[in-house]
Design a protein around this motif. Sequence first.
Motif, PDB file in Angstrom:
ATOM      1  N   GLY A 140     -15.260   1.605  -0.011  1.00 55.60           N
ATOM      2  CA  GLY A 140     -14.195   1.068  -0.855  1.00 55.60           C
ATOM      3  C   GLY A 140     -14.044  -0.430  -0.694  1.00 55.60           C
ATOM      4  N   ALA A 141     -14.120  -0.914   0.543  1.00 55.09           N
ATOM      5  CA  ALA A 141     -14.013  -2.354   0.790  1.00 55.09           C
ATOM      6  C   ALA A 141     -15.191  -3.098   0.167  1.00 55.09           C
ATOM      7  CB  ALA A 141     -13.942  -2.627   2.288  1.00 55.09           C
ATOM      8  N   TYR A 184     -21.969  -4.973   0.836  1.00 49.50           N
ATOM      9  CA  TYR A 184     -22.556  -3.627   0.817  1.00 49.50           C
ATOM     10  C   TYR A 184     -23.500  -3.423   1.998  1.00 49.50           C
ATOM     11  CZ  TYR A 184     -20.772  -2.262  -3.758  1.00 49.50           C
ATOM     12  OH  TYR A 184     -19.961  -1.898  -4.798  1.00 49.50           O
ATOM     13  N   GLN A 208     -16.836  -2.099  -2.526  1.00 50.79           N
ATOM     14  CA  GLN A 208     -16.627  -2.086  -3.973  1.00 50.79           C
ATOM     15  C   GLN A 208     -15.566  -3.098  -4.410  1.00 50.79           C
ATOM     16  OE1 GLN A 208     -15.784   2.056  -4.767  1.00 50.79           O
ATOM     17  NE2 GLN A 208     -17.939   2.513  -5.143  1.00 50.79           N
ATOM     18  N   GLN A 209     -14.610  -3.381  -3.542  1.00 49.45           N
ATOM     19  CA  GLN A 209     -13.563  -4.357  -3.847  1.00 49.45           C
ATOM     20  C   GLN A 209     -13.993  -5.780  -3.450  1.00 49.45           C
ATOM     21  OE1 GLN A 209     -10.714  -3.642  -5.487  1.00 49.45           O
ATOM     22  NE2 GLN A 209     -11.501  -1.555  -5.664  1.00 49.45           N
ATOM     23  N   HIS A 210     -15.240  -5.958  -3.068  1.00 49.00           N
ATOM     24  CA  HIS A 210     -15.810  -7.243  -2.656  1.00 49.00           C
ATOM     25  C   HIS A 210     -15.085  -7.839  -1.451  1.00 49.00           C
ATOM     26  CE1 HIS A 210     -18.229  -7.025  -6.218  1.00 49.00           C
ATOM     27  NE2 HIS A 210     -17.138  -6.868  -6.957  1.00 49.00           N
ATOM     28  N   MET A 211     -14.544  -6.962  -0.600  1.00 46.85           N
ATOM     29  CA  MET A 211     -13.915  -7.406   0.644  1.00 46.85           C
ATOM     30  C   MET A 211     -14.924  -7.365   1.789  1.00 46.85           C
ATOM     31  SD  MET A 211     -10.404  -5.207   0.138  1.00 46.85           S
ATOM     32  CE  MET A 211      -9.810  -5.498   1.762  1.00 46.85           C
TER      33      MET A 211
END
Length: 173
Positions: free
Chosen positions: A72-73, A81, A75-78
């Motif tokens: 999730g992080a 990958y 995907q949120q660009h936090m």
Amino acid sequence: MTYKKTAKTGNSASPQTNRSQKNRPQNHRAQNSRTQNHRTQSRRTQKSNSAAPDSSIMPLLLVVIFIAGLIGAAQQHMLPYGIAGMYLTLSLLTFIAYAIDKSAAKRGKWRTKESTLHLLALMGGWPGALFAQNLLRHKSVKASFRNVFWLTVVANLAVLGYGIKTGAVDMFI
């Protein structure tokens, strides 16, 4: 040598003994220690055999939540990958290492060093290690191993948190 027991009080001047099946005197203390050892072994067997599914739900839930949080992080660009991929890859490798070690333990073959398993967990394979400990029931009882394992988890998460906070994980993009 036999000891006599008084009939009325049940007291004797010497330790009380019984005769075994082979008509040898036996001391009650020795007999009690054997019974105690048998009870201890029975409890250990019950503990290892009574690995209820409920006992493994929490660690597995922790692994699922952590991996889902990483994805999730990302995907949120936090988080890159690559970090999530690294955790997944190392977790798979660590799970395989635990499975190989368990197989070797069952067959009496050459074992994987505990330090190797700890290093894999420290590098980011701890979700796979936790999964293996609970699903394979391997390295899940030895307290000294578990203590060091949880230290590796805390250390890994601290480094990950520090990397996120300082932006050091961005170099993995």
